[in-house]
Design an enzyme around this catalytic site. Structure first.
Site, PDB file in Angstrom:
ATOM      1  N   TYR A  18      16.394  -1.770  15.060  1.00  0.00           N
ATOM      2  CA  TYR A  18      15.811  -1.597  13.439  1.00  0.00           C
ATOM      3  C   TYR A  18      17.016  -2.447  12.724  1.00  0.00           C
ATOM      4  CZ  TYR A  18      14.713  -0.516   8.663  1.00  0.00           C
ATOM      5  OH  TYR A  18      14.534  -0.559   7.353  1.00  0.00           O
TER       6      TYR A  18
ATOM      7  N   LEU B  82      18.754   5.261   1.603  1.00  0.00           N
ATOM      8  CA  LEU B  82      17.876   6.035   1.940  1.00  0.00           C
ATOM      9  C   LEU B  82      16.823   6.023   0.680  1.00  0.00           C
ATOM     10  CD1 LEU B  82      19.931   9.123   2.582  1.00  0.00           C
ATOM     11  CD2 LEU B  82      18.457   8.182   4.640  1.00  0.00           C
TER      12      LEU B  82
ATOM     13  N   ARG C  62      -4.329  -1.939   5.452  1.00  0.00           N
ATOM     14  CA  ARG C  62      -5.160  -0.928   4.979  1.00  0.00           C
ATOM     15  C   ARG C  62      -6.087  -1.272   3.498  1.00  0.00           C
ATOM     16  NH1 ARG C  62      -1.497   4.042   3.944  1.00  0.00           N
ATOM     17  NH2 ARG C  62       0.003   2.426   4.005  1.00  0.00           N
TER      18      ARG C  62
ATOM     19  N   PHE D 136       8.320   5.663   4.996  1.00  0.00           N
ATOM     20  CA  PHE D 136       9.052   5.080   6.028  1.00  0.00           C
ATOM     21  C   PHE D 136       9.690   6.021   7.354  1.00  0.00           C
ATOM     22  CE2 PHE D 136      13.417   4.057   7.996  1.00  0.00           C
ATOM     23  CZ  PHE D 136      13.313   2.641   8.181  1.00  0.00           C
TER      24      PHE D 136
ATOM     25  N   ASP E  94      -2.667  -8.320   8.816  1.00  0.00           N
ATOM     26  CA  ASP E  94      -1.334  -8.251   9.579  1.00  0.00           C
ATOM     27  C   ASP E  94      -0.314  -8.970   9.436  1.00  0.00           C
ATOM     28  OD1 ASP E  94       0.696  -7.442  11.620  1.00  0.00           O
ATOM     29  OD2 ASP E  94      -0.758  -5.975  12.378  1.00  0.00           O
TER      30      ASP E  94
ATOM     31  N   ASN F 203       8.227  -7.343   1.995  1.00  0.00           N
ATOM     32  CA  ASN F 203       8.671  -5.947   1.927  1.00  0.00           C
ATOM     33  C   ASN F 203       8.171  -5.290   3.004  1.00  0.00           C
ATOM     34  OD1 ASN F 203       8.923  -3.114   0.566  1.00  0.00           O
ATOM     35  ND2 ASN F 203       6.707  -3.551   0.950  1.00  0.00           N
TER      36      ASN F 203
ATOM     37  N   THR G 173       0.760  -1.187   0.019  1.00  0.00           N
ATOM     38  CA  THR G 173      -0.088  -0.073  -0.012  1.00  0.00           C
ATOM     39  C   THR G 173       0.658   1.384  -0.182  1.00  0.00           C
ATOM     40  OG1 THR G 173      -0.105  -0.311   2.377  1.00  0.00           O
ATOM     41  CG2 THR G 173      -2.208  -0.964   1.167  1.00  0.00           C
TER      42      THR G 173
ATOM     43  N   THR H  56       9.963   7.462   1.098  1.00  0.00           N
ATOM     44  CA  THR H  56       8.556   6.738   0.962  1.00  0.00           C
ATOM     45  C   THR H  56       8.029   7.262   2.271  1.00  0.00           C
ATOM     46  OG1 THR H  56       9.616   4.802   2.336  1.00  0.00           O
ATOM     47  CG2 THR H  56       9.603   4.475   0.076  1.00  0.00           C
TER      48      THR H  56
HETATM   49  P1  NDP Z   1       6.379   2.423   3.771  1.00  0.00           P
HETATM   50  O1  NDP Z   1       5.948   2.898   5.267  1.00  0.00           O
HETATM   51  O2  NDP Z   1       6.184   3.537   2.691  1.00  0.00           O
HETATM   52  O3  NDP Z   1       5.741   1.182   3.495  1.00  0.00           O
HETATM   53  C1  NDP Z   1       5.693   0.334   4.373  1.00  0.00           C
HETATM   54  C2  NDP Z   1       4.505  -0.759   3.886  1.00  0.00           C
HETATM   55  O4  NDP Z   1       4.503  -1.871   4.858  1.00  0.00           O
HETATM   56  C3  NDP Z   1       3.001  -0.201   3.925  1.00  0.00           C
HETATM   57  O5  NDP Z   1       2.481  -0.680   2.719  1.00  0.00           O
HETATM   58  C4  NDP Z   1       2.387  -1.042   5.287  1.00  0.00           C
HETATM   59  O6  NDP Z   1       0.944  -1.028   4.831  1.00  0.00           O
HETATM   60  C5  NDP Z   1       3.203  -2.152   5.432  1.00  0.00           C
HETATM   61  N1  NDP Z   1       3.269  -2.775   6.813  1.00  0.00           N
HETATM   62  C6  NDP Z   1       3.771  -2.260   7.595  1.00  0.00           C
HETATM   63  N2  NDP Z   1       3.423  -2.764   8.903  1.00  0.00           N
HETATM   64  C7  NDP Z   1       2.812  -3.996   8.256  1.00  0.00           C
HETATM   65  C8  NDP Z   1       2.131  -4.945   8.998  1.00  0.00           C
HETATM   66  N3  NDP Z   1       2.191  -5.317  10.530  1.00  0.00           N
HETATM   67  N4  NDP Z   1       1.286  -5.992   8.342  1.00  0.00           N
HETATM   68  C9  NDP Z   1       1.225  -5.720   7.017  1.00  0.00           C
HETATM   69  N5  NDP Z   1       1.715  -4.740   6.460  1.00  0.00           N
HETATM   70  C10 NDP Z   1       2.520  -3.807   7.181  1.00  0.00           C
HETATM   71  O7  NDP Z   1       8.034   2.222   3.904  1.00  0.00           O
HETATM   72  P2  NDP Z   1       8.858   1.671   2.694  1.00  0.00           P
HETATM   73  O8  NDP Z   1       8.223   1.242   1.516  1.00  0.00           O
HETATM   74  O9  NDP Z   1      10.136   2.442   2.880  1.00  0.00           O
HETATM   75  O10 NDP Z   1       9.364   0.286   3.393  1.00  0.00           O
HETATM   76  C11 NDP Z   1       9.297  -0.997   2.909  1.00  0.00           C
HETATM   77  C12 NDP Z   1      10.367  -2.076   3.303  1.00  0.00           C
HETATM   78  O11 NDP Z   1      11.504  -1.462   2.942  1.00  0.00           O
HETATM   79  C13 NDP Z   1      10.462  -1.989   4.949  1.00  0.00           C
HETATM   80  O12 NDP Z   1      10.779  -3.366   5.093  1.00  0.00           O
HETATM   81  C14 NDP Z   1      11.792  -1.131   5.367  1.00  0.00           C
HETATM   82  O13 NDP Z   1      12.431  -1.593   6.347  1.00  0.00           O
HETATM   83  C15 NDP Z   1      12.613  -1.329   3.982  1.00  0.00           C
HETATM   84  N6  NDP Z   1      13.625  -0.437   3.633  1.00  0.00           N
HETATM   85  C16 NDP Z   1      13.083   0.987   3.478  1.00  0.00           C
HETATM   86  C17 NDP Z   1      14.130   1.903   3.447  1.00  0.00           C
HETATM   87  C18 NDP Z   1      13.674   3.579   3.149  1.00  0.00           C
HETATM   88  O14 NDP Z   1      14.596   4.258   3.510  1.00  0.00           O
HETATM   89  N7  NDP Z   1      12.611   3.857   2.906  1.00  0.00           N
HETATM   90  C19 NDP Z   1      15.525   1.487   3.121  1.00  0.00           C
HETATM   91  C20 NDP Z   1      15.880   0.119   3.255  1.00  0.00           C
HETATM   92  C21 NDP Z   1      14.881  -0.619   3.634  1.00  0.00           C
HETATM   93  P3  NDP Z   1      -0.082  -1.106   5.835  1.00  0.00           P
HETATM   94  O15 NDP Z   1      -0.009   0.186   6.934  1.00  0.00           O
HETATM   95  O16 NDP Z   1      -1.236  -0.719   4.973  1.00  0.00           O
HETATM   96  O17 NDP Z   1      -0.338  -2.207   6.670  1.00  0.00           O
HETATM   97  C1  8X3 Z   2      16.143   2.202   6.080  1.00  0.00           C
HETATM   98  C2  8X3 Z   2      16.893   3.195   5.650  1.00  0.00           C
HETATM   99  O1  8X3 Z   2      19.154   4.200   6.601  1.00  0.00           O
HETATM  100  O2  8X3 Z   2      17.029   4.677   7.674  1.00  0.00           O
HETATM  101  O3  8X3 Z   2      16.298   0.998   6.007  1.00  0.00           O
HETATM  102  O4  8X3 Z   2      18.353   2.433   7.959  1.00  0.00           O
HETATM  103  S1  8X3 Z   2      17.824   3.329   7.020  1.00  0.00           S
END
Ligand code: NDP
Ligand code: 8X3
Length: 251
Positions: free
Chosen positions: A152, A184, A35, A189, A59, A86, A11, A187
């Site tokens: 984390y 980085l 969601r 995040f 979840d 993911n 999402t 998103t």
């Molecule tokens: P976002 O917050 O944009 O997306 C996170 C997604 O995970 C959402 O779709 C959310 O959907 C879902 N989610 C979170 N918790 C749950 C749960 N308990 N059950 C089901 N779905 C869940 O973050 P990113 O796209 O950046 O993150 C995706 C992945 O990438 C993560 O694992 C993150 O650690 C990793 N990552 C991110 C980086 C960054 O800099 N952004 C860098 C390196 C890794 P919903 O709320 O609808 O459930």
């Molecule tokens: C998410 C990127 O640099 O915040 O994994 O750890 S960072």
């Protein structure tokens, strides 16, 4: 025959970008997250691209809910070719000895146990069919701890160990395992990490051109499209002015 990808956390951010990329690449999609409304919006958009889209709202921390959702899939959806683990999050940048236990539980339960739940439910079918691909979204954070990263970073180090371990476990099959480690990526995040403090979230990407979800989706799709004898085991993807989890050159 069209292939099917199941994406957790579809999402937002990287998961949503993967949904678009794999749809463009002709995959049918099983999109999961919590969601319901957002899942429905993405389904409506991507069905317009000529692929089939199934949504499952649950979840990933809840094994029984995940099991129920996966067992509800009709036979035409049961053959999952690619699993993208993911869904994940970071909460705060608190010191390890000051963090709320609830926050470390949320991160460990989502990033580690959630990934294991999905692996446990989907990989047996891949092993039985002797084909399939698991793409885990790890992080540069799993390579080394950075200030406030503690738990984390530990969860993403676990994603590396679990990816490496799974690759050993399936080595006698044609199933492939990839650990993608982004740096980085702009998103939602950081908005989640800083609990809706959008100003602080924005500052994370100040003075550097960050990666986008699409940049990561491109690499995931490349790994999934590689010839069958090629296993992209691990990829570290950083923004150009980022050198590690803690070294970022901002201008
Ligand atoms: P976002 O917050 O944009 O997306 C996170 C997604 O995970 C959402 O779709 C959310 O959907 C879902 N989610 C979170 N918790 C749950 C749960 N308990 N059950 C089901 N779905 C869940 O973050 P990113 O796209 O950046 O993150 C995706 C992945 O990438 C993560 O694992 C993150 O650690 C990793 N990552 C991110 C980086 C960054 O800099 N952004 C860098 C390196 C890794 P919903 O709320 O609808 O459930
Ligand atoms: C998410 C990127 O640099 O915040 O994994 O750890 S960072």
């Amino acid at each position: 025959m069209m292939k099917t990808v199941l994406i957790t956390g579809a999402t937002s951010g990287i998961g949503e970008a993967c949904a678009r990329k794999f749809a463009e690449g002709g995959y049918n999609l099983i999109l999961t997250a919590r969601r319901v409304g957002k899942l429905a919006e993405i389904k409506a958009e991507l069905e317009g691209k000529g692929v089939k889209v199934k949504t499952l709202a649950f979840d990933v921390r809840d094994m029984e809910a995940a099991r129920k959702a996966i067992s509800s899939l009709e036979p035409e959806w049961k053959k999952i070719d690619v699993l993208i683990n993911n869904a994940g999050l970071a909460l705060g940048l608190d010191k390890e000895y000051e963090m709320e236990p609830e926050d470390w539980s949320t991160m460990i339960d989502t990033n580690v146990k959630g990934l294991l739940n999905m692996t446990r439910l989907i990989v047996p079918g891949m092993v039985e069919r002797n084909e399939g691909h698991i793409i885990n979204i790890g992080s540069v954070a799993g390579d080394a701890a950075y200030a406030g990263g503690n738990v984390y970073c530990a969860t993403k180090a676990a994603v590396k160990a679990l990816s490496d371990g799974l690759r050993i476990d399936v080595a006698e099959t044609a199933v492939r395992v990839t650990n993608l480690k982004p740096g980085l990526v702009e998103t939602n995040f950081s908005n989640v990490r800083f609990r809706g403090d959008d100003e602080r979230a924005k500052n994370t990407y100040k003075g550097i051109k960050p990666l986008t979800g699409d940049d990561i989706a491109d690499v995931a799709f490349y790994a999934a499209s590689a010839p069958k004898h090629v296993q992209i085991a691990e990829v570290l993807i950083l923004a150009t002015h980022q050198a590690s989890g803690s070294v970022v050159c901002r201008k």
